[in-house]
Write an enzyme that holds these catalytic residues in place. Sequence first.
Site, PDB file in Angstrom:
ATOM      1  N   ARG A  42      33.576  49.170  54.109  1.00 25.63           N
ATOM      2  CA  ARG A  42      33.649  50.591  53.731  1.00 25.63           C
ATOM      3  C   ARG A  42      32.273  51.227  53.736  1.00 25.63           C
ATOM      4  O   ARG A  42      32.123  52.417  53.943  1.00 25.63           O
ATOM      5  CB  ARG A  42      34.233  50.728  52.321  1.00 25.63           C
ATOM      6  CG  ARG A  42      35.679  50.425  52.238  1.00 25.63           C
ATOM      7  CD  ARG A  42      36.244  50.821  50.915  1.00 25.63           C
ATOM      8  NE  ARG A  42      35.787  49.982  49.813  1.00 25.63           N
ATOM      9  CZ  ARG A  42      36.217  50.098  48.578  1.00 25.63           C
ATOM     10  NH1 ARG A  42      37.104  51.022  48.284  1.00 25.63           N
ATOM     11  NH2 ARG A  42      35.781  49.293  47.626  1.00 25.63           N
ATOM     12  N   LYS A  46      26.125  48.235  52.268  1.00 23.66           N
ATOM     13  CA  LYS A  46      26.476  46.980  51.607  1.00 23.66           C
ATOM     14  C   LYS A  46      26.326  45.783  52.543  1.00 23.66           C
ATOM     15  O   LYS A  46      26.187  44.645  52.093  1.00 23.66           O
ATOM     16  CB  LYS A  46      27.930  47.043  51.122  1.00 23.66           C
ATOM     17  CG  LYS A  46      28.067  47.294  49.637  1.00 23.66           C
ATOM     18  CD  LYS A  46      29.507  47.187  49.225  1.00 23.66           C
ATOM     19  CE  LYS A  46      29.669  46.460  47.920  1.00 23.66           C
ATOM     20  NZ  LYS A  46      31.050  46.449  47.442  1.00 23.66           N
ATOM     21  N   VAL A  86      41.717  40.279  54.168  1.00 24.21           N
ATOM     22  CA  VAL A  86      41.156  39.862  52.877  1.00 24.21           C
ATOM     23  C   VAL A  86      40.946  41.055  51.949  1.00 24.21           C
ATOM     24  O   VAL A  86      41.024  40.926  50.724  1.00 24.21           O
ATOM     25  CB  VAL A  86      39.801  39.131  53.119  1.00 24.21           C
ATOM     26  CG1 VAL A  86      39.231  38.610  51.811  1.00 24.21           C
ATOM     27  CG2 VAL A  86      39.973  37.976  54.102  1.00 24.21           C
ATOM     28  N   ALA A  87      40.713  42.223  52.513  1.00 29.39           N
ATOM     29  CA  ALA A  87      40.388  43.406  51.690  1.00 29.39           C
ATOM     30  C   ALA A  87      41.525  43.768  50.755  1.00 29.39           C
ATOM     31  O   ALA A  87      42.697  43.701  51.116  1.00 29.39           O
ATOM     32  CB  ALA A  87      40.081  44.603  52.594  1.00 29.39           C
ATOM     33  N   TYR A 175      47.476  43.136  38.580  1.00 28.50           N
ATOM     34  CA  TYR A 175      46.981  42.420  39.765  1.00 28.50           C
ATOM     35  C   TYR A 175      48.088  41.550  40.357  1.00 28.50           C
ATOM     36  O   TYR A 175      48.328  41.561  41.567  1.00 28.50           O
ATOM     37  CB  TYR A 175      45.769  41.567  39.368  1.00 28.50           C
ATOM     38  CG  TYR A 175      45.197  40.721  40.480  1.00 28.50           C
ATOM     39  CD1 TYR A 175      44.700  41.285  41.647  1.00 28.50           C
ATOM     40  CD2 TYR A 175      45.130  39.328  40.363  1.00 28.50           C
ATOM     41  CE1 TYR A 175      44.169  40.509  42.667  1.00 28.50           C
ATOM     42  CE2 TYR A 175      44.601  38.541  41.368  1.00 28.50           C
ATOM     43  CZ  TYR A 175      44.127  39.131  42.520  1.00 28.50           C
ATOM     44  OH  TYR A 175      43.608  38.361  43.529  1.00 28.50           O
ATOM     45  N   LYS A 179      49.849  41.914  44.040  1.00 36.06           N
ATOM     46  CA  LYS A 179      49.845  40.848  45.054  1.00 36.06           C
ATOM     47  C   LYS A 179      51.269  40.487  45.471  1.00 36.06           C
ATOM     48  O   LYS A 179      51.557  40.330  46.658  1.00 36.06           O
ATOM     49  CB  LYS A 179      49.130  39.603  44.501  1.00 36.06           C
ATOM     50  CG  LYS A 179      47.623  39.721  44.529  1.00 36.06           C
ATOM     51  CD  LYS A 179      47.115  39.502  45.941  1.00 36.06           C
ATOM     52  CE  LYS A 179      45.750  40.089  46.146  1.00 36.06           C
ATOM     53  NZ  LYS A 179      45.393  40.322  47.522  1.00 36.06           N
ATOM     54  N   VAL A 205      38.276  31.467  43.054  1.00 34.55           N
ATOM     55  CA  VAL A 205      37.128  30.983  43.827  1.00 34.55           C
ATOM     56  C   VAL A 205      35.844  31.084  43.006  1.00 34.55           C
ATOM     57  O   VAL A 205      35.585  32.097  42.345  1.00 34.55           O
ATOM     58  CB  VAL A 205      36.976  31.818  45.128  1.00 34.55           C
ATOM     59  CG1 VAL A 205      35.842  31.276  45.986  1.00 34.55           C
ATOM     60  CG2 VAL A 205      38.281  31.830  45.902  1.00 34.55           C
ATOM     61  N   SER A 217      35.565  37.011  40.386  1.00 26.33           N
ATOM     62  CA  SER A 217      36.218  35.739  40.022  1.00 26.33           C
ATOM     63  C   SER A 217      35.234  34.796  39.332  1.00 26.33           C
ATOM     64  O   SER A 217      35.620  34.037  38.440  1.00 26.33           O
ATOM     65  CB  SER A 217      36.848  35.077  41.247  1.00 26.33           C
ATOM     66  OG  SER A 217      35.904  34.863  42.267  1.00 26.33           O
TER      67      SER A 217
END
Length: 227
Positions: A42, A46, A86-87, A175, A179, A205, A217
């Site tokens: 995005r 970054k 993954v985003a 969350y 998912k 992770v 995480s």
Amino acid sequence: MGDRNEIKGKKTYCVTGATGYIGSWLVKSLLEKGYRVHATLRNQEKASNLVKLWQGRDRLSLFRADLQEDGSFDDAVRGCDGVFHVAASMEFGVPPAPNLDSYVEEEVIDPAIRGTLNVLKACVKSNTVRKIVFTSSISTLTAKDSSGGWIPIVDESCQTPVHHVLKTKASGWVYVLSKLLTEEAAFRFAEENGIDLISVITTTVAGPFLTPTVPASIQVLLSPITG
Ligand SMILES: NC(=O)c1ccc[n+]([C@@H]2O[C@H](COP(=O)([O-])OP(=O)(O)OC[C@H]3O[C@@H](n4cnc5c(N)ncnc54)[C@H](OP(=O)(O)O)[C@@H]3O)[C@@H](O)[C@H]2O)c1
């Protein structure tokens, strides 16, 4: 994904969320294995530190893409053999709302589903993508059976039912709901459109990170120590 020597340097994979914790490692690993990578992000700024850590930059292309912008992933996915999706928005704080369930549905779940379908639609348009990996989470699973007993081995058959998530609203429920429902919508779309989709149930992770800030995480896993 085929014989390594045969595909080395030939296949192209798109990684969405390349500036995140998992995405940044995935880009690094794919480049190190000789693949061409289309990395979506995005915010170009970054990526400036990450680009220095990713070896094989001649095989890397960066694309600006936002899950909430229709068609945003079309360019990144075009010409790819596979996509690692993954985003995901990791904003799950909800203000006290009079009708919490509909607030969560409108403000979190619907955008999350739209975002993933946005990526899948780009895959259909591409005509080149043969496999898509969706990133699910261990938080969608339960280690308890319906009578409350412990299950010795937990796998994808141990998914927490949506009605249970909504009823108990245990810590992190938004969350989990996001998912579960995003994965469900993704599989439905994949079936309707003849897409080969798999969902990886990622464990929590921890370990070294390439991102400039400590990933969420790791913060969660350290929280018993850090308070
Ligand atoms: N880490 C874990 O322990 C764990 C466990 C199970 C599953 N997962 C799943 O793995 C995936 C990555 O997790 P992570 O730990 O790497 O999280 P992360 O570091 O927060 O990365 C999330 C990525 O998604 C991007 N993103 C968020 N909203 C977006 C939007 N509207 N459009 C485009 N990109 C957007 C972020 O972009 P910015 O960099 O611009 O913010 C970031 O690159 C998520 O789907 C997560 O649910 C993670």
